[in-house]
Scaffold this motif. Sequence first.
Motif, mmCIF file in Angstrom:
data_model
loop_
_atom_site.group_PDB
_atom_site.id
_atom_site.type_symbol
_atom_site.label_atom_id
_atom_site.label_comp_id
_atom_site.label_asym_id
_atom_site.label_seq_id
_atom_site.Cartn_x
_atom_site.Cartn_y
_atom_site.Cartn_z
ATOM 1 N N ASP A 1 0.806 -1.084 -0.047
ATOM 2 C CA ASP A 1 0.047 0.042 0.087
ATOM 3 C C ASP A 1 0.768 1.070 0.057
ATOM 4 O OD1 ASP A 1 -2.309 -1.547 -0.041
ATOM 5 O OD2 ASP A 1 -2.754 -1.125 2.236
ATOM 6 N N LYS B 1 2.493 1.663 -3.573
ATOM 7 C CA LYS B 1 1.288 2.091 -4.395
ATOM 8 C C LYS B 1 1.231 3.666 -3.982
ATOM 9 C CE LYS B 1 -1.048 -1.991 -5.244
ATOM 10 N NZ LYS B 1 -2.596 -2.919 -4.968
ATOM 11 N N ARG B 2 1.394 3.939 -2.946
ATOM 12 C CA ARG B 2 0.846 5.474 -2.476
ATOM 13 C C ARG B 2 2.029 6.199 -2.990
ATOM 14 N NH1 ARG B 2 0.090 8.864 2.324
ATOM 15 N NH2 ARG B 2 -1.558 10.484 1.559
#
Length: 392
Positions: free
Chosen positions: A358, A361-362
Amino acid sequence: MSSTASAKDPGRLPQWLAADGATLVFLDVPPGTEFGIDCNSWKVGSEFKGVKMIPPGIHLIYYSAVSNDKQVAPRTSFMHNFRQREILVRVWDKQMEDIKSEPISSDQQERIESNRQELDRYLGVYPYESFKKWVSLTNFVTPEIMESLLPVSGKISAVTPLQSIGGDTESRRKARESEEAKPLCEGSGQVKKKWSQNEGEDGDDDDRLPSMMPCPGTQLRFTAIPRKKHPDGATAADVTRYNMDHSYILRTVLGSPAYGGEPVRLLGELQFAFIAFLIGQVFDGFEQWKRLVNLMCSCVETVGEFQELFDKFISVLHFHISEIPEDFFVDIVSRDNFLTGSLSRFFENLEVSSSSIDLKKRGSSFRLHLEKRFKWNFSSEQDEYAPVVVVT
C-alpha cells in the motif's frame, strides 16, 4: 493543531466562528501597514483594529511597516495558539515600528473585552474559506512543537538581527577560533562563521573587523541534523551502506530528546520550517525544510520501520509542493536539482524497501502526479548523490 472548527458542518462554520471564534485586537497600526494571518495578507486601513472569527488553534500573524515613500520593511511574525473565544491584544509601537514588547495591563484587557461589541465593526473577518489550506499545512504542528521551535523572543524575523561582538582584535580572533573548533551539526541554529552585511554570506576573515553574530534569542531553534552517517565501530560494508542509506541519521534524530520518541514530531518541524520560509520569509526555514526532506528521501531501512511516518510524509510533501509558487521551482527550490534529486532517491528507496504494498502504491501515485503536473523526470540519478564505496 486544533481542528475543532474544521470538524463542524462547513455550512454552519461562519455562525460557529461568530460565537466561539477567537479575536486578535491589533491597536494603533498605521494605515498602509502590511498585515497577514495564515495564508492571507492585506494593507490595513485607517479603521483597522484586528481580526475576528479566528478558528481556535495555531495561527501565524505577520506584519511589515511601510515608510512614507512606500518602502516595505522585512516581515516580522509570531505564532499563537488561540483558545476558543480568546481575545488576544497587541499594540503597535510607532517608534520601534513593531509590536510593543510589554503586554497590556489587566485593566486594559478587561476594558477591551467589555467593549467587544463596540469594537466589532473595526475588526476584519478571518477568511475561513482558506482555513482548510492552513490546516493542511500545519496539522502536525502542536503547541509543544511550536513553542520548542520559536525563537526565545517569540518573534520570527525575516532578517536576523545582528550584534557586534565586543573586544579587541586578539579576543575576536580567539572567539572565532573557539567557534570554529566546535563540532558542526546541520540545522543547529549555531553560527559557525562570520556574518557579513548580507545575511548568511561569509564575511571577511580579517580579525581587525568586528564579528557580527545574531542577537541572542532571535533565531529559530531547529533540531540539529547530525553529519555522522554510521555508528561507531561500523564495518567497511556498513559505512558503504549508510553512506547510501541515511537510516542511521534518521534514527538518531528520532531518538533525540527534541522528539521524545514521537516520530511524528519530525513532520511538525517540517511543516513549521515550510511555513517559516513560505509565509514568514525566513531563509533558515527553507534550509531546515531542505535538510529534513533530503534526510527522509535518503532512507531505505527506516521506510519499513516507520511506515506510518513515511506515509504521512508523502501527504505533507504533496501539500507543500502544491503551495510553492512556480517561480520558486525555477529559482531556489530547483537549484542544483535539489527537489527532483531528493525525490528520485525517495521513489527508488521506497521500491526496494521492506514497506507494505500500500505504501509503495501511494509513493507510485505521488510520483505519477508530480511527473504529470510538473513534467519532472525521476529516472536519472544525480552524480552528486552517487554512493560512496569504502574499499578495504
